[in-house]
Scaffold this motif. Structure first.
Motif, PDB file in Angstrom:
ATOM      1  N   UNK A  41       0.815  -1.235   0.000  1.00  0.00           N
ATOM      2  CA  UNK A  41       0.000   0.000   0.000  1.00  0.00           C
ATOM      3  C   UNK A  41       0.839   1.272   0.000  1.00  0.00           C
ATOM      4  N   UNK A  42       1.969   1.244   0.714  1.00  0.00           N
ATOM      5  CA  UNK A  42       2.828   2.433   0.741  1.00  0.00           C
ATOM      6  C   UNK A  42       3.407   2.715  -0.638  1.00  0.00           C
ATOM      7  N   UNK A  43       3.881   1.681  -1.323  1.00  0.00           N
ATOM      8  CA  UNK A  43       4.411   1.869  -2.676  1.00  0.00           C
ATOM      9  C   UNK A  43       3.313   2.297  -3.638  1.00  0.00           C
ATOM     10  N   UNK A  44       2.107   1.802  -3.436  1.00  0.00           N
ATOM     11  CA  UNK A  44       0.961   2.215  -4.260  1.00  0.00           C
ATOM     12  C   UNK A  44       0.714   3.715  -4.103  1.00  0.00           C
ATOM     13  N   UNK A 103      13.483  -0.771   2.300  1.00  0.00           N
ATOM     14  CA  UNK A 103      13.988  -1.415   1.087  1.00  0.00           C
ATOM     15  C   UNK A 103      12.844  -1.946   0.240  1.00  0.00           C
ATOM     16  N   UNK A 104      11.872  -2.586   0.891  1.00  0.00           N
ATOM     17  CA  UNK A 104      10.747  -3.156   0.154  1.00  0.00           C
ATOM     18  C   UNK A 104       9.915  -2.064  -0.514  1.00  0.00           C
ATOM     19  N   UNK A 105       9.718  -0.941   0.157  1.00  0.00           N
ATOM     20  CA  UNK A 105       8.941   0.148  -0.435  1.00  0.00           C
ATOM     21  C   UNK A 105       9.642   0.685  -1.676  1.00  0.00           C
ATOM     22  N   UNK A 110       9.219   0.919  -7.735  1.00  0.00           N
ATOM     23  CA  UNK A 110       9.735   0.886  -9.109  1.00  0.00           C
ATOM     24  C   UNK A 110       8.915  -0.049  -9.986  1.00  0.00           C
ATOM     25  N   UNK A 111       8.382  -1.126  -9.411  1.00  0.00           N
ATOM     26  CA  UNK A 111       7.544  -2.032 -10.192  1.00  0.00           C
ATOM     27  C   UNK A 111       6.144  -1.458 -10.401  1.00  0.00           C
ATOM     28  N   UNK A 112       5.597  -0.849  -9.356  1.00  0.00           N
ATOM     29  CA  UNK A 112       4.245  -0.295  -9.455  1.00  0.00           C
ATOM     30  C   UNK A 112       4.178   0.877 -10.426  1.00  0.00           C
ATOM     31  N   UNK A 113       5.292   1.579 -10.579  1.00  0.00           N
ATOM     32  CA  UNK A 113       5.305   2.711 -11.506  1.00  0.00           C
ATOM     33  C   UNK A 113       5.094   2.263 -12.948  1.00  0.00           C
ATOM     34  N   UNK A 114       5.306   0.979 -13.250  1.00  0.00           N
ATOM     35  CA  UNK A 114       5.141   0.463 -14.605  1.00  0.00           C
ATOM     36  C   UNK A 114       3.744  -0.086 -14.870  1.00  0.00           C
ATOM     37  N   UNK A 115       2.867  -0.077 -13.875  1.00  0.00           N
ATOM     38  CA  UNK A 115       1.517  -0.615 -14.058  1.00  0.00           C
ATOM     39  C   UNK A 115       0.711   0.340 -14.934  1.00  0.00           C
TER      40      UNK A 115
END
Length: 277
Positions: A41-44, A103-105, A110-115
């Motif tokens: 959720x934080x990365x989202x 680290x996980x965030x 970086x992966x979520x930015x490609x969705x």
């Protein structure tokens, strides 16, 4: 040449390593799961739904890694002593979670930015809430990122020794701390230490091979993402063909997001959808 011998492994297992291995496994797995639940959720929020001054937030997460671990050891020890958490596995879980969360965030962002934003817009139109969007739309797409973040967090937690050495005794002793017991006043017995090190490294190797599947099967979303509306019977037949279908209720029509595990089969998927819808 020295003959092949399993004496080192026998000495390792005779010393009852199972409680320490169980403690390491518990602390690593539980902390990794908590990290993923908090980091996604934080990365989202920092990528797909950016908050104000999101770059400052990312820098704050990164700044938590600036301070040397040794500098925080004494305050943490005094706090744990005050609240009676010394030699407690939950203290290690809390520490490992806080250490690995930044680290996980960073990795998941970086992966979520490609969705593709089209996926999120379609989910919103069909009434999917945040939890359902994260679980059924975003999580399958960023599974390689989740697998890589989980693997990194698990390895860091499993190999951590400084906090475990200082904050645990006999009840919550972890595998790396258990290894230090093979260095005795009589000297360092390389055969025993090497055998113990190999056994302790096996869970990390197993985790790496387990995380290998999402890396191999995952491909860029843009290369094999197909969005189409189709009747229920077409969706059922696609599932029977082995495609992964993610759907949202929209009256009598289903919104289906399907992506193949083999990029070369995308054309086959498109033809199948055209023939069924």
């Amino acid at each position: 040449d020295a003959p092949f011998s399993t004496e080192g492994y026998k000495n390792f297992f005779d010393s009852n390593p199972w409680p320490s291995l169980a403690n390491s496994l518990t602390a690593s797995v539980v902390s990794t799961l908590i990290v993923l639940l908090l980091a996604l959720p934080a990365a989202y929020a920092l990528s797909i739904r950016p908050v104000k001054k999101w770059s400052d937030v990312l820098f704050f997460f990164l700044s938590t890694k600036f301070m040397p671990v040794v500098a925080a050891l004494l305050p943490i020890y005094l706090f744990a002593q005050k609240v009676n958490l010394l030699d407690n596995i939950w203290l290690l879980i809390l520490l490992y979670t806080s250490m690995n969360l930044p680290i996980a965030i960073w990795m998941l962002r970086s992966f979520l930015a490609e969705v593709p934003t089209e996926m999120l817009e379609a989910a919103q139109v069909d009434g999917a809430g945040l939890v359902r969007t994260l679980r059924e739309v975003i999580a399958p797409v960023v599974m390689p990122g989740i697998a890589s973040a989980a693997l990194i967090c698990f390895i860091f937690s499993w190999n951590e020794m400084l906090f475990a050495r200082v904050l645990t005794g006999t009840v919550a002793e972890t595998a790396p701390v258990f290894l230090t017991g093979f260095v005795t006043s009589q000297g360092l017995f390389l055969a025993k230490v090497c055998a113990a090190s190999i056994v302790v490294s096996l869970p990390v190797l197993a985790a790496g091979f387990a995380a290998r599947s999402p890396f191999v099967l995952a491909h860029p979303v843009e290369a094999n993402a197909v969005f189409v509306r189709m009747p229920e019977e077409a969706h059922a037949r696609l599932n029977a063909l082995g495609w992964a279908c993610y759907r949202f209720d929209d009256g009598s029509v289903r919104f289906v997001c399907s992506w193949a595990t083999d990029p070369a089969a995308v054309d086959e998927l498109v033809e199948a959808i055209a023939g069924l819808s």
